[in-house]
Design an enzyme around this catalytic site. Structure first.
Site, short mmCIF file in Angstrom:
data_model
loop_
_atom_site.label_atom_id
_atom_site.label_comp_id
_atom_site.label_asym_id
_atom_site.label_seq_id
_atom_site.Cartn_x
_atom_site.Cartn_y
_atom_site.Cartn_z
N HIS A 73 4.50 57.68 -37.78
CA HIS A 73 4.12 59.04 -38.17
C HIS A 73 2.64 59.27 -37.91
O HIS A 73 1.81 58.50 -38.35
CB HIS A 73 4.43 59.27 -39.66
CG HIS A 73 5.86 59.64 -39.89
ND1 HIS A 73 6.29 60.35 -40.98
CD2 HIS A 73 6.97 59.42 -39.15
CE1 HIS A 73 7.60 60.55 -40.90
NE2 HIS A 73 8.03 59.97 -39.80
N TYR A 202 3.85 66.56 -48.88
CA TYR A 202 3.37 66.43 -50.26
C TYR A 202 3.10 67.83 -50.78
O TYR A 202 2.23 68.53 -50.24
CB TYR A 202 2.07 65.61 -50.30
CG TYR A 202 2.25 64.13 -49.97
CD1 TYR A 202 2.35 63.69 -48.67
CD2 TYR A 202 2.32 63.18 -51.00
CE1 TYR A 202 2.51 62.34 -48.37
CE2 TYR A 202 2.47 61.82 -50.72
CZ TYR A 202 2.57 61.41 -49.40
OH TYR A 202 2.73 60.08 -49.12
N PRO A 294 2.86 55.94 -57.09
CA PRO A 294 3.29 55.91 -55.69
C PRO A 294 2.76 57.06 -54.82
O PRO A 294 2.99 57.05 -53.61
CB PRO A 294 4.82 55.95 -55.77
CG PRO A 294 5.12 56.50 -57.12
CD PRO A 294 3.98 56.14 -58.01
N LYS A 298 0.53 53.20 -51.63
CA LYS A 298 -0.33 52.02 -51.45
C LYS A 298 0.25 50.70 -51.96
O LYS A 298 -0.25 49.63 -51.58
CB LYS A 298 -1.67 52.24 -52.18
CG LYS A 298 -2.56 53.25 -51.54
CD LYS A 298 -3.19 52.73 -50.26
CE LYS A 298 -3.51 53.84 -49.32
NZ LYS A 298 -3.01 53.72 -47.99
N TYR A 386 -5.40 57.18 -46.61
CA TYR A 386 -3.94 57.16 -46.47
C TYR A 386 -3.50 56.09 -45.47
O TYR A 386 -2.56 55.34 -45.73
CB TYR A 386 -3.44 58.54 -46.02
CG TYR A 386 -1.94 58.70 -46.16
CD1 TYR A 386 -1.37 58.97 -47.42
CD2 TYR A 386 -1.10 58.57 -45.08
CE1 TYR A 386 0.00 59.11 -47.55
CE2 TYR A 386 0.28 58.71 -45.21
CZ TYR A 386 0.82 58.97 -46.45
OH TYR A 386 2.17 59.10 -46.60
P1 RFL Z 1 7.94 43.34 -56.64
O1 RFL Z 1 8.55 44.07 -55.49
O2 RFL Z 1 8.05 43.94 -57.99
O3 RFL Z 1 8.56 41.89 -56.64
C1 RFL Z 1 8.40 41.00 -57.72
C2 RFL Z 1 9.57 40.05 -57.70
O4 RFL Z 1 9.41 39.08 -58.72
C3 RFL Z 1 10.66 38.89 -59.37
N1 RFL Z 1 10.37 38.35 -60.72
C4 RFL Z 1 10.59 37.06 -61.06
N2 RFL Z 1 11.09 36.02 -60.37
C5 RFL Z 1 11.20 34.81 -61.01
N3 RFL Z 1 10.83 34.65 -62.32
C6 RFL Z 1 10.33 35.67 -63.05
N4 RFL Z 1 9.97 35.48 -64.32
C7 RFL Z 1 10.18 36.94 -62.42
N5 RFL Z 1 9.73 38.17 -62.83
C8 RFL Z 1 9.86 39.00 -61.78
C9 RFL Z 1 11.29 40.27 -59.36
O5 RFL Z 1 12.70 40.23 -59.51
C10 RFL Z 1 10.88 40.76 -57.98
O6 RFL Z 1 11.83 40.45 -56.98
O7 RFL Z 1 6.39 43.06 -56.39
P2 RFL Z 1 5.60 42.76 -55.04
O8 RFL Z 1 6.28 41.72 -54.22
O9 RFL Z 1 4.20 42.57 -55.46
O10 RFL Z 1 5.72 44.11 -54.17
C11 RFL Z 1 5.12 45.29 -54.63
C12 RFL Z 1 5.93 46.52 -54.19
O11 RFL Z 1 7.29 46.33 -54.52
C13 RFL Z 1 5.42 47.81 -54.83
O12 RFL Z 1 4.02 47.80 -54.90
C14 RFL Z 1 5.83 49.06 -54.02
O13 RFL Z 1 7.22 49.22 -54.05
C15 RFL Z 1 5.14 50.29 -54.58
N6 RFL Z 1 5.58 51.54 -53.93
C16 RFL Z 1 5.10 51.93 -52.69
N7 RFL Z 1 4.21 51.16 -52.05
C17 RFL Z 1 3.78 51.51 -50.79
O14 RFL Z 1 2.97 50.78 -50.21
N8 RFL Z 1 4.22 52.64 -50.14
C18 RFL Z 1 5.11 53.47 -50.74
O15 RFL Z 1 5.52 54.43 -50.11
C19 RFL Z 1 5.57 53.14 -52.06
N9 RFL Z 1 6.46 53.91 -52.68
C20 RFL Z 1 6.54 52.32 -54.54
C21 RFL Z 1 6.97 53.52 -53.88
C22 RFL Z 1 7.08 51.95 -55.76
C23 RFL Z 1 8.02 52.75 -56.33
N10 RFL Z 1 8.52 52.33 -57.58
C24 RFL Z 1 9.87 52.15 -57.87
C25 RFL Z 1 7.61 51.77 -58.53
C26 RFL Z 1 7.93 54.32 -54.43
C27 RFL Z 1 8.45 53.93 -55.65
C28 RFL Z 1 9.46 54.86 -56.18
C1 PHB Z 2 8.83 56.88 -49.94
O1 PHB Z 2 9.28 57.16 -48.81
O2 PHB Z 2 9.53 56.30 -50.79
C2 PHB Z 2 7.46 57.29 -50.29
C3 PHB Z 2 6.63 57.80 -49.31
C4 PHB Z 2 5.34 58.17 -49.64
C5 PHB Z 2 4.89 58.03 -50.94
C6 PHB Z 2 5.72 57.49 -51.90
C7 PHB Z 2 7.01 57.11 -51.58
O3 PHB Z 2 3.64 58.44 -51.24
#
Ligand code: RFL
Ligand code: PHB
Length: 401
Positions: A73, A202, A294, A298, A386
């Protein structure tokens, strides 16, 4: 007791990418993940990868499907006050863009690689505690297949997300937490409908924020700001589509395409940083150390950035015995973390409408968005944040060990 060089708590993107980068450096590790494989691979989360994350996945040998299926993108759209403004990311950032490739797919690619050629990746392995951070041999205690087990390690990396246990290895008196919660959440849906817009939208609106994203040419990912404590059951599909129309339609603009909703969930918004990110031989990476709302996309990118710094530091340690990069790990990562915390907070507070928000604040938000739309400097500031920093962080960036 089994021994490994690096014990990795958590098999999300941070833990899996770290294991892969270490494997490529010839460093053995064990990944302990509490959930099962299907759960980890299907958890709906991030969608946007910065260039440095894309590069890291390629360097990890996990870029094949991403390069075929990911969508590059070159812009995002801001909608406010009935109008739309596009930010041309490469023009504003010296050529940088982002890639839309879902976290679920990143995780699937990394799991497949790890199981095929990496060290042990144990699903259903719940870590109870990490002990001996300030000794030469920290120990991870976990439960697997109903049995209590121990893993002795040279280093332990906590990649266990916000609710993980690894951060407790940092003594409470030494741990500093910084936190902000927000008075709203996101209702997120996946729909089998081709995205109506070529790029992410957005939208600021007095009814609340909305975001139109995508997962593929046939699947849309859409979000609506909703009050904290919202029950997704109170949002039948028809209500969601109607609200998305109201919030996303700029003057003369299109509505999102409708289609069967295949997933629906509510996520709270939080900013959080735990410092330091290292105590003795325990290091924290990704959501285990920091959370961003989110809106700035990041979270996953910060996790990848931590892991790149850490893989290089552990590799230097194993190759030369030098702990210089490990000693700098926390400070190195926290500089980038706090930049991303600020940007994520800025995007969140500029685009969302607080419950009972007064008109003064709304006018300030619109003035800020107007500034981004009319000043190349303000637009470049947003665009640079971004797309993320041009190089991985670290004293030896970009590359050498
Ligand atoms: P995770 O993905 O939470 O993984 C942690 C893992 O640890 C396990 N765990 C354990 N395992 C063993 N023993 C224990 N005691 C444990 N406790 C926990 C869990 O089951 C899990 O598998 O952390 P990690 O690896 O640091 O990754 C981080 C990302 O997942 C997170 O920052 C992103 O998803 C945030 N986020 C976004 N980030 C972006 O860069 N771009 C985005 O567009 C974006 N959109 C988002 C997002 C997060 C969202 N939510 C649900 C918070 C959109 C959403 C909706
Ligand atoms: C997504 O596609 O899940 C998404 C994209 C951009 C954001 C947050 C989530 O800022």
């Amino acid at each position: 007791m089994r021994h490994t060089t690096v014990g990795i708590v958590g098999g999300g993107p941070a833990g899996l990418l770290l294991a892969r980068l270490l494997h490529l450096e010839g460093i053995d590790s064990v990944v302990l993940e509490s959930r099962d494989r299907a759960y980890v691979e299907q958890r709906q989360r991030a969608g946007i990868l910065e260039q440095t994350t894309v590069d890291a996945l390629r360097a990890a040998g996990a870029g094949g499907r991403m390069d075929r299926e990911g969508l590059v993108h070159h812009g995002i759209e801001l909608r406010f006050d009935g109008g739309a403004h596009r930010l041309d990311l490469p023009a504003l950032t010296g050529g940088r863009s982002v890639m839309v490739y879902a976290q679920t797919e990143v995780v699937k690619d990394l799991v497949a690689l790890q199981l095929a050629e990496g060290g042990p990746l144990l699903f259903g392995a719940e870590v109870r505690s990490v002990e001996g951070a300030d000794t030469d041999r920290p120990v991870v205690r976990y439960t697997h297949q109903g049995r209590e087990k121990e893993l002795s390690c040279d280093y332990v990396v906590g990649c266990d997300g916000f609710h993980g246990v690894a951060k407790r290895a940092v003594p409470e008196a030494e741990r500093r937490s910084y936190e902000r919660t927000y008075p709203y959440s996101w209702l997120g849906i996946l729909a089998d409908a081709p995205p109506a817009y070529d790029e992410l939208v957005y939208a600021h609106s007095e009814r609340g924020f909305a975001l139109a994203s995508m997962r593929s040419p046939t699947v849309s990912r859409l979000y609506l700001q909703v009050p904290n404590g919202t029950d997704p059951g109170d949002w039948p599909d028809e209500r969601i589509w109607a609200e998305l129309d109201l919030r996303l339609r700029a003057d003369g603009g299109r509505s999102p395409n409708r289609g069967p909703v295949t997933a629906k969930s509510v996520l709270p918004m939080r900013s959080h940083v735990t410092e330091p990110m290292r105590w003795g031989r325990v290091l924290l990476a990704g959501d285990a150390a920091h959370i961003v709302p989110p809106t700035g996309a990041k979270g996953l990118n910060l996790a990848a950035a931590d892991v790149l710094v850490l893989a290089r530091a552990l590799s230097r340690r194993c190759a030369t015995g030098s702990t210089e990069l490990l000693d700098a790990y926390s400070d190195t990562c926290l500089r980038r973390v706090w930049r991303a915390e600020h940007f994520s907070w800025f995007m969140t507070t500029t685009l969302h409408t607080e419950p009972g928000q007064d008109p003064f604040r709304t006018r300030l938000q619109l003035a800020q968005l107007e500034r981004v739309a009319t000043s190349p400097h303000a637009a470049a500031e947003l665009a640079e944040n971004y797309v993320g920093p041009a190089t991985p962080a670290g004293p030896s960036a970009p590359g050498g060990r």
